[in-house]
Design a protein around this motif. Structure first.
Motif, PDB file in Angstrom:
ATOM      1  N   ILE A 124      45.436   4.673 -17.026  1.00 25.88           N
ATOM      2  CA  ILE A 124      46.711   4.273 -16.447  1.00 25.88           C
ATOM      3  C   ILE A 124      47.541   5.518 -16.176  1.00 25.88           C
ATOM      4  CG2 ILE A 124      48.836   2.956 -16.829  1.00 25.88           C
ATOM      5  CD1 ILE A 124      46.357   1.208 -16.697  1.00 25.88           C
ATOM      6  N   ASN A 125      48.112   5.604 -14.991  1.00 25.54           N
ATOM      7  CA  ASN A 125      49.060   6.662 -14.635  1.00 25.54           C
ATOM      8  C   ASN A 125      50.308   6.007 -14.088  1.00 25.54           C
ATOM      9  OD1 ASN A 125      47.588   9.041 -15.229  1.00 25.54           O
ATOM     10  ND2 ASN A 125      46.310   8.613 -13.471  1.00 25.54           N
ATOM     11  N   TYR A 126      51.401   6.135 -14.804  1.00 27.95           N
ATOM     12  CA  TYR A 126      52.685   5.577 -14.387  1.00 27.95           C
ATOM     13  C   TYR A 126      53.596   6.750 -14.074  1.00 27.95           C
ATOM     14  CZ  TYR A 126      56.927   2.739 -14.538  1.00 27.95           C
ATOM     15  OH  TYR A 126      58.096   2.110 -14.223  1.00 27.95           O
TER      16      TYR A 126
ATOM     17  N   LEU B 170      47.173  -2.918  -3.559  1.00 29.49           N
ATOM     18  CA  LEU B 170      48.575  -2.543  -3.673  1.00 29.49           C
ATOM     19  C   LEU B 170      49.384  -3.805  -3.907  1.00 29.49           C
ATOM     20  CD1 LEU B 170      50.872  -0.403  -3.357  1.00 29.49           C
ATOM     21  CD2 LEU B 170      50.896  -0.983  -0.939  1.00 29.49           C
ATOM     22  N   PHE B 171      50.151  -3.835  -5.002  1.00 32.48           N
ATOM     23  CA  PHE B 171      51.029  -4.955  -5.319  1.00 32.48           C
ATOM     24  C   PHE B 171      52.467  -4.495  -5.145  1.00 32.48           C
ATOM     25  CE2 PHE B 171      47.326  -5.538  -8.107  1.00 32.48           C
ATOM     26  CZ  PHE B 171      46.928  -6.797  -7.709  1.00 32.48           C
ATOM     27  N   THR B 172      53.292  -5.320  -4.531  1.00 31.72           N
ATOM     28  CA  THR B 172      54.716  -5.011  -4.402  1.00 31.72           C
ATOM     29  C   THR B 172      55.528  -6.238  -4.792  1.00 31.72           C
ATOM     30  OG1 THR B 172      54.771  -5.661  -2.080  1.00 31.72           O
ATOM     31  CG2 THR B 172      54.364  -3.352  -2.544  1.00 31.72           C
ATOM     32  N   GLN B 173      56.638  -5.968  -5.467  1.00 31.27           N
ATOM     33  CA  GLN B 173      57.593  -7.015  -5.819  1.00 31.27           C
ATOM     34  C   GLN B 173      58.965  -6.362  -5.844  1.00 31.27           C
ATOM     35  OE1 GLN B 173      56.884  -9.035  -9.513  1.00 31.27           O
ATOM     36  NE2 GLN B 173      58.442 -10.563  -9.114  1.00 31.27           N
ATOM     37  N   GLY B 174      59.773  -6.652  -4.849  1.00 28.80           N
ATOM     38  CA  GLY B 174      61.068  -6.003  -4.735  1.00 28.80           C
ATOM     39  C   GLY B 174      60.884  -4.518  -4.479  1.00 28.80           C
ATOM     40  N   ASP B 175      61.546  -3.690  -5.296  1.00 34.86           N
ATOM     41  CA  ASP B 175      61.431  -2.242  -5.161  1.00 34.86           C
ATOM     42  C   ASP B 175      60.273  -1.656  -5.972  1.00 34.86           C
ATOM     43  OD1 ASP B 175      63.585  -2.171  -3.481  1.00 34.86           O
ATOM     44  OD2 ASP B 175      65.036  -1.733  -5.065  1.00 34.86           O
ATOM     45  N   THR B 176      59.563  -2.508  -6.701  1.00 34.73           N
ATOM     46  CA  THR B 176      58.477  -2.045  -7.558  1.00 34.73           C
ATOM     47  C   THR B 176      57.158  -2.133  -6.811  1.00 34.73           C
ATOM     48  OG1 THR B 176      59.650  -2.839  -9.499  1.00 34.73           O
ATOM     49  CG2 THR B 176      57.306  -2.392  -9.765  1.00 34.73           C
ATOM     50  N   LYS B 177      56.368  -1.065  -6.899  1.00 32.15           N
ATOM     51  CA  LYS B 177      55.051  -1.033  -6.280  1.00 32.15           C
ATOM     52  C   LYS B 177      54.029  -0.630  -7.323  1.00 32.15           C
ATOM     53  CE  LYS B 177      56.795   0.255  -1.778  1.00 32.15           C
ATOM     54  NZ  LYS B 177      56.780   1.256  -0.710  1.00 32.15           N
ATOM     55  N   MET B 178      52.858  -1.264  -7.266  1.00 29.45           N
ATOM     56  CA  MET B 178      51.771  -0.922  -8.173  1.00 29.45           C
ATOM     57  C   MET B 178      50.508  -0.762  -7.352  1.00 29.45           C
ATOM     58  SD  MET B 178      50.226  -2.984 -11.360  1.00 29.45           S
ATOM     59  CE  MET B 178      48.483  -3.189 -11.200  1.00 29.45           C
ATOM     60  N   PHE B 179      49.841   0.339  -7.550  1.00 26.44           N
ATOM     61  CA  PHE B 179      48.606   0.635  -6.849  1.00 26.44           C
ATOM     62  C   PHE B 179      47.492   0.690  -7.874  1.00 26.44           C
ATOM     63  CE2 PHE B 179      45.602   3.699  -5.007  1.00 26.44           C
ATOM     64  CZ  PHE B 179      45.327   3.038  -3.825  1.00 26.44           C
ATOM     65  N   ALA B 180      46.440  -0.070  -7.653  1.00 20.05           N
ATOM     66  CA  ALA B 180      45.310  -0.095  -8.581  1.00 20.05           C
ATOM     67  C   ALA B 180      44.038   0.232  -7.815  1.00 20.05           C
ATOM     68  CB  ALA B 180      45.191  -1.459  -9.234  1.00 20.05           C
TER      69      ALA B 180
ATOM     70  N   ASN C   5      41.005  -3.475   0.092  1.00 17.78           N
ATOM     71  CA  ASN C   5      40.442  -2.167  -0.162  1.00 17.78           C
ATOM     72  C   ASN C   5      41.216  -1.141   0.663  1.00 17.78           C
ATOM     73  OD1 ASN C   5      38.670  -0.862  -1.775  1.00 17.78           O
ATOM     74  ND2 ASN C   5      36.953  -1.010  -0.380  1.00 17.78           N
ATOM     75  N   ILE C   6      42.222  -0.543   0.070  1.00 14.33           N
ATOM     76  CA  ILE C   6      43.087   0.408   0.756  1.00 14.33           C
ATOM     77  C   ILE C   6      42.411   1.769   0.895  1.00 14.33           C
ATOM     78  CG2 ILE C   6      45.292   1.616   0.604  1.00 14.33           C
ATOM     79  CD1 ILE C   6      46.342  -0.897  -0.838  1.00 14.33           C
ATOM     80  N   LEU C   7      41.730   2.227  -0.148  1.00 12.95           N
ATOM     81  CA  LEU C   7      41.049   3.519  -0.119  1.00 12.95           C
ATOM     82  C   LEU C   7      39.568   3.333   0.200  1.00 12.95           C
ATOM     83  CD1 LEU C   7      42.545   5.213  -3.286  1.00 12.95           C
ATOM     84  CD2 LEU C   7      43.196   5.569  -0.921  1.00 12.95           C
ATOM     85  N   ARG C   8      39.046   4.153   1.068  1.00 18.06           N
ATOM     86  CA  ARG C   8      37.638   4.056   1.427  1.00 18.06           C
ATOM     87  C   ARG C   8      36.726   4.674   0.379  1.00 18.06           C
ATOM     88  NH1 ARG C   8      38.327   6.037   7.591  1.00 18.06           N
ATOM     89  NH2 ARG C   8      39.827   4.451   8.166  1.00 18.06           N
ATOM     90  N   THR C   9      37.239   5.620  -0.396  1.00 20.08           N
ATOM     91  CA  THR C   9      36.392   6.341  -1.350  1.00 20.08           C
ATOM     92  C   THR C   9      36.245   5.624  -2.681  1.00 20.08           C
ATOM     93  OG1 THR C   9      38.285   7.612  -2.132  1.00 20.08           O
ATOM     94  CG2 THR C   9      36.973   8.567  -0.340  1.00 20.08           C
ATOM     95  N   SER C  10      37.026   4.597  -2.924  1.00 20.16           N
ATOM     96  CA  SER C  10      36.959   3.909  -4.218  1.00 20.16           C
ATOM     97  C   SER C  10      36.039   2.698  -4.127  1.00 20.16           C
ATOM     98  CB  SER C  10      38.355   3.471  -4.652  1.00 20.16           C
ATOM     99  OG  SER C  10      38.835   2.474  -3.778  1.00 20.16           O
ATOM    100  N   SER C  11      35.669   2.191  -5.299  1.00 19.63           N
ATOM    101  CA  SER C  11      34.872   0.970  -5.348  1.00 19.63           C
ATOM    102  C   SER C  11      35.721  -0.240  -4.987  1.00 19.63           C
ATOM    103  CB  SER C  11      34.282   0.789  -6.749  1.00 19.63           C
ATOM    104  OG  SER C  11      33.464   1.880  -7.073  1.00 19.63           O
ATOM    105  N   GLY C  12      37.014  -0.157  -5.265  1.00 24.62           N
ATOM    106  CA  GLY C  12      37.961  -1.214  -4.924  1.00 24.62           C
ATOM    107  C   GLY C  12      39.374  -0.717  -5.131  1.00 24.62           C
ATOM    108  N   SER C  13      40.307  -1.176  -4.318  1.00 25.09           N
ATOM    109  CA  SER C  13      41.705  -0.767  -4.488  1.00 25.09           C
ATOM    110  C   SER C  13      42.621  -1.848  -3.944  1.00 25.09           C
ATOM    111  CB  SER C  13      41.975   0.565  -3.785  1.00 25.09           C
ATOM    112  OG  SER C  13      41.747   0.436  -2.395  1.00 25.09           O
TER     113      SER C  13
END
Length: 81
Positions: free
Chosen positions: A44-46, A11-21, A1-9
């Motif tokens: 979805i926001n990319y 962060l996925f990383t693989q090489g130079d690619t990062k995905m935040f959900a 849980n990276i963000l305190r204001t969300s219900s859940g969050s």
């Protein structure tokens, strides 16, 4: 849980690619009026790290959304729960 204001969050990383959900809700229908009431909503926001999204990023966003919608069980998470 990276963000305190969300219900859940997360962060996925693989090489130079990062995905935040992150997940929020459920919210009343007045916040997102076009949201379906009988199933969950997936937004979805990319975006590139710097600058405005180009056609390539928008196509990637559409592809990711279609792929995740096939795996996301939106019928199990109606906005009324």
């Amino acid at each position: 849980n990276i963000l305190r204001t969300s219900s859940g969050s997360t962060l996925f990383t693989q090489g130079d690619t990062k995905m935040f959900a992150t997940s929020y809700g459920p919210y009343p229908s007045s916040i997102i009026p076009d949201a379906p009431q009988d199933k969950g909503l997936l937004l979805i926001n990319y975006r590139p790290t710097v600058g405005v999204p180009t056609t390539k990023e928008l196509l990637n966003e559409a592809f990711i959304k279609k792929t995740l919608e096939m795996t996301f069980r939106s019928d199990l998470y109606p906005r009324t729960v």
